[in-house]
Design an enzyme around this catalytic site. Structure first.
Site, PDB file in Angstrom:
ATOM      1  N   LYS A 178       0.840  -1.193   0.000  1.00 34.09           N
ATOM      2  CA  LYS A 178       0.000   0.000   0.000  1.00 34.09           C
ATOM      3  C   LYS A 178       0.880   1.250   0.000  1.00 34.09           C
ATOM      4  O   LYS A 178       2.026   1.124   0.406  1.00 34.09           O
ATOM      5  CB  LYS A 178      -0.948  -0.007   1.199  1.00 34.09           C
ATOM      6  CG  LYS A 178      -0.233   0.246   2.543  1.00 34.09           C
ATOM      7  CD  LYS A 178      -1.219   0.297   3.663  1.00 34.09           C
ATOM      8  CE  LYS A 178      -1.490   1.679   4.129  1.00 34.09           C
ATOM      9  NZ  LYS A 178      -0.482   2.229   5.074  1.00 34.09           N
ATOM     10  N   HIS A 236      -6.473  -0.418   6.389  1.00 31.52           N
ATOM     11  CA  HIS A 236      -6.573  -1.251   7.603  1.00 31.52           C
ATOM     12  C   HIS A 236      -7.967  -1.163   8.243  1.00 31.52           C
ATOM     13  O   HIS A 236      -8.556  -2.169   8.622  1.00 31.52           O
ATOM     14  CB  HIS A 236      -5.546  -0.810   8.652  1.00 31.52           C
ATOM     15  CG  HIS A 236      -4.141  -0.753   8.138  1.00 31.52           C
ATOM     16  ND1 HIS A 236      -3.657  -1.595   7.165  1.00 31.52           N
ATOM     17  CD2 HIS A 236      -3.091   0.044   8.489  1.00 31.52           C
ATOM     18  CE1 HIS A 236      -2.390  -1.297   6.931  1.00 31.52           C
ATOM     19  NE2 HIS A 236      -2.025  -0.316   7.709  1.00 31.52           N
ATOM     20  N   GLU A 260      -1.773   4.978  17.939  1.00 35.43           N
ATOM     21  CA  GLU A 260      -0.311   4.843  17.892  1.00 35.43           C
ATOM     22  C   GLU A 260       0.348   5.896  18.762  1.00 35.43           C
ATOM     23  O   GLU A 260      -0.032   7.073  18.719  1.00 35.43           O
ATOM     24  CB  GLU A 260       0.185   5.025  16.464  1.00 35.43           C
ATOM     25  CG  GLU A 260      -0.255   3.914  15.546  1.00 35.43           C
ATOM     26  CD  GLU A 260       0.479   4.008  14.229  1.00 35.43           C
ATOM     27  OE1 GLU A 260       1.564   3.430  14.116  1.00 35.43           O
ATOM     28  OE2 GLU A 260      -0.018   4.689  13.323  1.00 35.43           O
ATOM     29  N   LYS A 276       0.053   2.867  22.276  1.00 33.56           N
ATOM     30  CA  LYS A 276      -0.229   2.075  21.084  1.00 33.56           C
ATOM     31  C   LYS A 276      -1.197   0.971  21.468  1.00 33.56           C
ATOM     32  O   LYS A 276      -0.897   0.157  22.336  1.00 33.56           O
ATOM     33  CB  LYS A 276       1.062   1.453  20.540  1.00 33.56           C
ATOM     34  CG  LYS A 276       0.825   0.588  19.295  1.00 33.56           C
ATOM     35  CD  LYS A 276       2.137   0.101  18.709  1.00 33.56           C
ATOM     36  CE  LYS A 276       1.910  -0.840  17.539  1.00 33.56           C
ATOM     37  NZ  LYS A 276       1.581  -0.143  16.299  1.00 33.56           N
TER      38      LYS A 276
HETATM   39  C1  BG6 Z   1       1.144   1.325   8.285  1.00 33.82           C
HETATM   40  C2  BG6 Z   1       1.016   2.818   8.296  1.00 33.82           C
HETATM   41  O1  BG6 Z   1       0.358   0.795   7.247  1.00 33.82           O
HETATM   42  O2  BG6 Z   1       0.708   0.798   9.535  1.00 33.82           O
HETATM   43  C3  BG6 Z   1       1.823   3.403   9.453  1.00 33.82           C
HETATM   44  O3  BG6 Z   1       1.489   3.340   7.077  1.00 33.82           O
HETATM   45  C4  BG6 Z   1       1.432   2.747  10.753  1.00 33.82           C
HETATM   46  O4  BG6 Z   1       1.634   4.811   9.531  1.00 33.82           O
HETATM   47  C5  BG6 Z   1       1.473   1.233  10.632  1.00 33.82           C
HETATM   48  O5  BG6 Z   1       2.346   3.186  11.746  1.00 33.82           O
HETATM   49  C6  BG6 Z   1       0.905   0.577  11.875  1.00 33.82           C
HETATM   50  O6  BG6 Z   1       1.097  -0.784  11.797  1.00 33.82           O
HETATM   51  P1  BG6 Z   1       1.441  -1.634  13.091  1.00 33.82           P
HETATM   52  O7  BG6 Z   1       1.507  -3.035  12.626  1.00 33.82           O
HETATM   53  O8  BG6 Z   1       2.757  -1.113  13.613  1.00 33.82           O
HETATM   54  O9  BG6 Z   1       0.332  -1.361  14.052  1.00 33.82           O
END
Ligand code: BG6
Length: 495
Positions: free
Chosen positions: A150, A242, A218, A337
């Site tokens: 993506k 997502h 996050e 997070k």
């Molecule tokens: C990515 C985004 O697709 O997913 C990021 O581009 C984000 O901005 C990340 O931080 C989050 O993924 P995970 O697996 O770390 O929660």
């Protein structure tokens, strides 16, 4: 199904961040677990002149640093021997000739070729066209698959155009669009939880569910991706992909079988039932914010109007979900997070207990904890011992770590690579799924950019985002809740 013969994995963009952080660690783990194709050749392609020893060394440093004490040098050296390098720029047609020549040197017929495009999104269409022109995507006995990261376009029109360009040289069945969220164990478990049990599904509808919240929060900011993120914002970065995938998995009808197309059909059917938010009414359905300090991040414009946080309310127009509200929120630099799906059930229709005037038992809540502390929590009311009719919420919890061990959860990329080698597209995104995500998010982005849209509020880092998000849900008499993690509020109705 694996076919016999060598498999070639060609990584375009092999010196980049994604290859170091995600692909190589995942491949190494699969190697340690003995799950890679029996004869795998990894060809690392980059426009930066490749010195293979240096490249292997830089992969090793990354993996070792992130593995800690368990790193095994001997195993690493055997794994690293599978990697060879090719210096070739992806804009330059001659590079594809060199690649074809290199692959042609192997006399034994290949089982298949996996082209992994770990390159900036703007190059994808051109690279696929050039792979095609070089004969690397030719239809013969070997399978040929292309993995794309993506973002797939930046709006519906560009996603359609990209899909159209890719379809000129590839069948849809050869395209593996990654959304790493879908491959997280806990996200895959949504299907098992819903459809391998009988006790939850009868409750999974408007008769019992009051509303559903999905949170992807996050703690980190934009880190070293300021320039990119400033062009994109949270709706394109998280909601279009997502979030829409999670919504589809949580709300879709049961697929008839565990095949990629059956899953994709149900997901897309669900997304088609989401009521579009008209751009002119985005203020009623969404709130947005930017964390204080975002404009000072490297690569970000000092006047940036890009949102790093958004909350969106959606309706799903079908029998199952009529009138059930879905609240989605995601942001960077918030308190911590965590990602979860929280289902709040309706209150009992009649309270027979002698509760004080105006109070009601807390509605039951089911939380699917995606990360961290992966698991499921069910919160319900219990009698407080030694009271007349006191009650308080208590949690029944399932934690992956307790049930399956601390190392049970692999990185999403391991699953994705395994499936790409095996030709299983269930956890990848089909073209219509991508397009539906844009169809729903484009008007919201347009509304955010319009002067009549919701204001861009500034929120302090380490908070839960904007006051506008609280007002959005508060107008409906609800509040943002966190079902995962330890319950902090010990209050209840005590008499
Ligand atoms: C990515 C985004 O697709 O997913 C990021 O581009 C984000 O901005 C990340 O931080 C989050 O993924 P995970 O697996 O770390 O929660």
């Amino acid at each position: 199904m694996m076919t016999a013969g060598p498999v070639f994995m060609v990584i375009l963009g092999a010196t980049g961040d994604l290859t170091h952080r995600k692909l190589i660690p995942a491949l190494f783990n699969l190697y340690l677990k003995g799950r890679l194709p029996e004869e795998l050749h990894i060809i690392a392609v980059s426009r930066h002149g490749i010195n293979i020893d240096e490249l292997r060394g830089s992969y090793r440093d990354w993996v070792r640093e992130n593995t800690g004490q368990g790193f095994d040098d001997g195993q690493w050296s055997r794994f690293a021997a599978l990697i060879s390098g090719l210096s070739a720029g992806c804009k330059d047609m001659a590079g594809y000739g060199k690649l074809a020549e290199l692959l042609g040197q192997h006399k034994e017929p290949a089982a298949g070729y996996l082209f992994y495009l770990a390159i900036p999104p703007g190059f994808v269409a051109d690279v696929v066209a050039k792979l095609g022109r070089a004969g690397l995507l030719a239809k013969d006995d070997a399978w040929r698959r292309v993995v794309v990261e993506k973002p797939f376009g930046h709006d519906l029109a560009s996603a359609r155009e990209l899909n159209g360009e890719m379809h000129k040289v590839l069948d849809e069945s050869q395209i593996y669009r990654i959304d790493h969220y879908v491959a997280k164990e806990t996200v895959q478990n949504i299907l098992v939880f819903r459809f391998a049990n009988t006790i939850f599904e009868p409750l999974w509808n408007r008769n019992f569910v009051d509303h559903i919240q999905i949170t992807l929060a996050e703690e980190i900011g934009v880190e070293n991706r300021g320039g990119f993120y400033d062009q994109v914002g949270v709706v394109r970065d998280i909601f279009q992909n997502h979030m829409m995938q999670l919504l589809a998995l949580v709300a879709m009808e049961p697929p008839a079988s565990f095949t990629a197309d059956a899953l994709h059909n149900e997901k897309v059917k669900l997304l088609r039932a989401v009521r579009p938010v008209p751009a002119a009414e985005v203020g009623k359905y969404a709130a947005r914010g930017q964390y204080r300090g975002f404009r000072e991040e490297p690569g970000v414009s000092p006047e940036s109007r890009t949102e790093t946080f958004a909350a969106i309310k959606l309706h799903i127009d079908n029998w199952r979900w009529h009138d059930v509200l879905f609240y989605l929120r995601s942001g960077k630099r918030v308190k911590k997070k965590y990602s979860e799906v929280m289902i709040q059930f309706k209150s009992p229709p009649h309270i027979m207990f002698p509760v004080p005037e105006g109070s009601r038992p807390t509605p039951d809540m089911l939380a699917i904890c995606l990360q961290p502390d992966e698991g499921i929590h069910l919160r319900f009311e219990a009698r407080v011992p030694d009271t007349f009719a006191g009650m308080r919420s208590v949690d029944m919890e399932f934690h992956y770590e307790e049930s399956f061990g601390a190392s049970a959860i692999p990185q999403a990329y391991e699953r994705l690579l395994l499936d790409a080698f095996a030709g299983d597209r269930s956890l990848f995104i089909r073209n219509d799924g991508v397009e539906m995500g844009w169809e729903l998010m484009d008007p919201i982005i347009e509304g955010f950019q319009s002067p009549q849209g919701p204001p861009l509020e500034t929120y302090e880092p380490d908070t839960w985002g904007t006051a506008g998000a609280d007002r959005l849900i508060g107008r409906d008499g609800r509040e943002w809740l966190q079902g995962c993690g330890k319950k902090e509020d010990e209050s209840g109705i005590v008499r």
